[in-house]
Design a protein around this motif. Structure first.
Motif, PDB file in Angstrom:
ATOM      1  N   SER B 348       0.917  -1.217  -0.137  1.00  0.00           N
ATOM      2  CA  SER B 348       0.041   0.067  -0.142  1.00  0.00           C
ATOM      3  C   SER B 348       0.777   1.269   0.163  1.00  0.00           C
ATOM      4  N   SER B 421       3.630   0.594   2.394  1.00  0.00           N
ATOM      5  CA  SER B 421       3.837  -0.562   3.372  1.00  0.00           C
ATOM      6  C   SER B 421       4.152  -1.844   2.597  1.00  0.00           C
ATOM      7  N   SER B 423       3.172  -4.835   3.513  1.00  0.00           N
ATOM      8  CA  SER B 423       2.034  -5.535   3.805  1.00  0.00           C
ATOM      9  C   SER B 423       0.734  -4.991   4.277  1.00  0.00           C
ATOM     10  N   ALA B 424       0.086  -4.704   3.210  1.00  0.00           N
ATOM     11  CA  ALA B 424      -1.185  -3.860   3.685  1.00  0.00           C
ATOM     12  C   ALA B 424      -2.204  -4.498   4.138  1.00  0.00           C
ATOM     13  N   GLU B 425      -2.489  -6.002   3.858  1.00  0.00           N
ATOM     14  CA  GLU B 425      -3.505  -6.689   4.387  1.00  0.00           C
ATOM     15  C   GLU B 425      -3.261  -7.880   4.875  1.00  0.00           C
ATOM     16  N   HIS B 426      -2.162  -8.466   4.202  1.00  0.00           N
ATOM     17  CA  HIS B 426      -1.816  -9.914   4.517  1.00  0.00           C
ATOM     18  C   HIS B 426      -1.081 -10.261   5.830  1.00  0.00           C
TER      19      HIS B 426
END
Lengths: 472, 472
Positions: B348, B421, B423-426
């Motif tokens: 992100s 980032s 790792s946005a959502e994982h």
């Protein structure tokens, strides 16, 4: 060299005050708490804040951060030991970045809330945090206490409005967490740990905040309800009808309105006869236009009238009328002040428990403290009531206030028994600190103490606030 | 007595499996990580979870919690030491409470996300968390990883949807933080510390979640953009026009659509000629009715066409057409699978940096890895792209994947350089754990380690996940 001289050397003499010079800052706004300090200091930027923290660390001097000094819990007032340094962030008041494509604003902690709102508006955006003290409170204080206010129903507390933080840690390091990201799952949520920790875990020096589109139109109405249960049912109806357009729902009991009429007889009331027990200020924010807002507003209110959720609705026909309604709501604090001191309780319960809480608490009060008068108002949509209690007619304010501990405990016990909180939006500070032991489980208090120990092992950040003394 | 026998005694033999019986649970869905355990256990309630944790503590056995085993980072797979106990929460799958007046739902961590959605819908409410794995992932996993998905733009991540938690601590105590309160400022925000900590700070056993009104109508369209910059500008336009009604904006590059056409030639594409470089799926949720939704949708899209923000818009005329559009978006993962392994990046950046990130990263990739193909899609409104990279034509998948470390580092470095980032959502799990040292500041890593030490001093909760090894 003394800490005072070292601070002067670090910041220049003009930005270091002694206790006498800083006297006005050493008491909270209501004069409940008064403290003393080694010095009050005004660093100019984050690096200077960090340097002050390191210097205080070398001298084992506690640090108390203060914003606009508008808090109600004494969180920003140092203790009487005279050992602490009072840290003022008034020079950290820059807007660092406005990012309209990302709908974010990065500002320093010393910014007055109203200036943050204005900076957003200048970029044709809304920063929705709004509360009575917005002309003098600072963003740093808002974040330190996770401030609430009148727009939480739609936009959330200060916490929900914050994407990133810059924080000076207890050992004087700078954590740059000023991320403008909606999604970032890379480790522990430090941001939300610092927010609401009232300066006991770190010193927030800047934040990246969420912005929203400005509403295209707003409608305001004053509503009359036959009962509190109907007001709760109407809220549910309004949520369905307006969805995210429902931006305020401020409840006032008829006794609040009577008090307003007594204290400010010149202010016209929408329903001067005051025949119903509960009233509310309703606001719809619309993203289309005036015509759409008005049609939707009238339809949802019309349905509610037809279904007996509402007894009456007075719709503001102009901006001036709308402002007059908001003014009514906002003068409630002043009206109480003029009527003499009362006991304030900033409680919250699940919305589904509001009726049970108010009915049972009112009854218990009459049983134990006959004749006391309730002035209940607040943010019904958040389950947050300012449940204030004034002296019985014929008794003095002093007699009434002598019952403070017992009466407040009754109210707090009742909120707790209804699944609620003893501090919805005002925080803990020193004023409610020792109540936590009664209402928090030992496991929760232990977790809090462990976190404090982890992030401020020497206990120099705002000691004596938030955390009750660890049990032996 | 061995730990295995004691677990059998505690839970009964039928709820304790050995490594052989639990084999399917000991590898992650993609077979990247495989572990061994002492036992896999299925407690029936929170008290049993706490008892298991205390028992493991006495044996100094690590505990790995697993939900639906759909995670992508290996967070729920034990290591190869065989020392751990795998804790399955599948029996904790009750809906404990639906509170419609409070718009909350209290459910246990083992509930499948889809069942949570259904429980909300049965109460005429929306629980908006929605992601590809919703039919098999569990709420506990969603909270452990602070799951995102397709509705974050309007409703936020799992974190923003949670009011209260029940958590078993590392020493086997139960923290009952299941509050259904919108406002509660009474101490440190433990809730948000546990959310997103991937089972390394405590074990989430239940949660109180926010519910929302069901939309009265929805409109869906497929949009074609002349450039990524126009898509970003359109997003800003749509935010103004739809405000909170904008519930999805899912970007797909033309290469993604070409891949979909190749892999699923039977699925019709709204714009079969594929003449534009970028496309998006747009969804409006309306609280009034179909007619209002449609009129607003057409007006906002019409304005965008007139102002050249959009090249073309294909509006779904039926639920079936709308579902077909969503199906397109949702088959992207499968389409990539069928086309052979590629390198996935869940990054992100601020929305304002999307164009700069994509253009510069695409160019750098071609410079260092000539011919590789980008399949870029994702949640543009959240600044969250799945920036996936496939092998160059004429090179094998194996040759391509041999460059994994260098290519991924280039992408992550670029996201980081754009304020983003990795790792946005994982989440982080074991897969991205060692990357944190590159992208997090030492002060942030130190704060994370201190919190881990405070809440899990013996390091028994999901060891080897999230936190990089502490530097000496």
């Amino acid at each position: 060299m003394t800490l005072f001289s070292e601070l002067q050397q670090l910041l220049g003499a003009d930005r270091v005050q002694d206790s006498a010079q800083a006297e006005a800052l050493l008491r909270d706004r209501h004069g409940r708490f008064v403290g003393r300090v080694v010095a009050a200091v005004h660093p100019r930027d984050t690096a200077e804040v960090a340097a002050v923290v390191r210097l205080c660390g070398r001298h084992t001097a506690p640090i108390v951060v203060q914003g606009g000094n508008t808090g109600l819990m004494g969180a920003a007032t140092p203790d009487a030991s005279g050992r602490a340094v009072l840290l003022l962030l008034d020079r950290l008041n820059r807007v660092r970045q406005v990012d309209t494509d990302n709908d974010t604003l990065t500002v320093e902690a010393g910014c007055i809330l109203q200036h943050v709102q204005e900076a957003a508006r200048a970029a044709s955006r809304l920063f929705p945090l709004s509360l009575g003290a917005e002309g003098s409170c600072t963003l740093g204080g808002n974040l330190g206490t996770n401030a609430g206010g009148v727009a939480v129903l739609r936009y959330g507390n200060a916490r929900e409005l914050t994407l990133g933080l810059e924080v000076v840690t207890a050992d004087g390091q700078i954590w740059d967490g000023l991320r403008g990201l909606r999604k970032d799952n890379t480790g522990y949520d430090l941001r939300d740990l610092f927010i609401g920790s009232e300066g006991t875990l770190g010193i927030i020096t800047a934040a990246t905040l969420k912005l929203f589109p400005l509403p295209a139109a707003q409608c305001t109405a004053f509503l009359a309800f036959a009962s509190l249960a109907r007001a709760v049912a109407f809220l549910s109806h309004a949520r369905r009808g307006f969805s995210a357009g429902l931006t305020a729902f401020e409840l006032l009991s008829v006794d609040c309105l009577r008090l307003l009429r007594e204290q400010f007889p010149a202010s016209p009331l929408p329903f001067p006869e005051l025949e119903q027990p509960w009233y509310a200020l309703l606001e719809l924010s619309d993203h289309q236009d005036e015509a759409h807002a008005r049609a939707l507003f009238e339809r949802v209110l019309g349905d509610a009238l037809e279904n007996d959720l509402l007894v009456d609705a007075w719709i503001a026909e102009s901006l001036a009328q709308s402002e007059a309604l908001w003014c009514l709501r906002e003068t409630m604090s002043d009206a109480q002040k003029c009527a003499g001191q009362n006991m304030k309780h900033d409680i919250s319960v699940p919305v589904s428990q509001i009726v049970a809480f108010v009915e049972s608490t009112d009854a218990l009060l009459q049983q134990h403290f006959p004749g006391v008068r309730n002035y209940t108002f607040g943010h019904l949509g958040d389950g947050n009531l300012h449940y204030n209690v004034a002296h019985a007619p014929g008794r003095s304010v002093a007699e009434h206030m002598a019952n403070y501990a017992a009466l407040s405990q009754l109210v707090h016990d009742s909120a707790h028994a209804h699944g609620g909180s003893i501090s919805a939006e005002h925080g803990i500070g020193q004023r409610k600190r020792d109540l936590l032991a009664r209402y928090k489980s030992p496991v929760e208090l232990e977790l809090m103490h462990r976190i404090k120990q982890a992030l401020d092992p020497r206990g120099l950040l705002n000691p004596g606030k938030v955390l009750p003394e660890a049990s032996a």
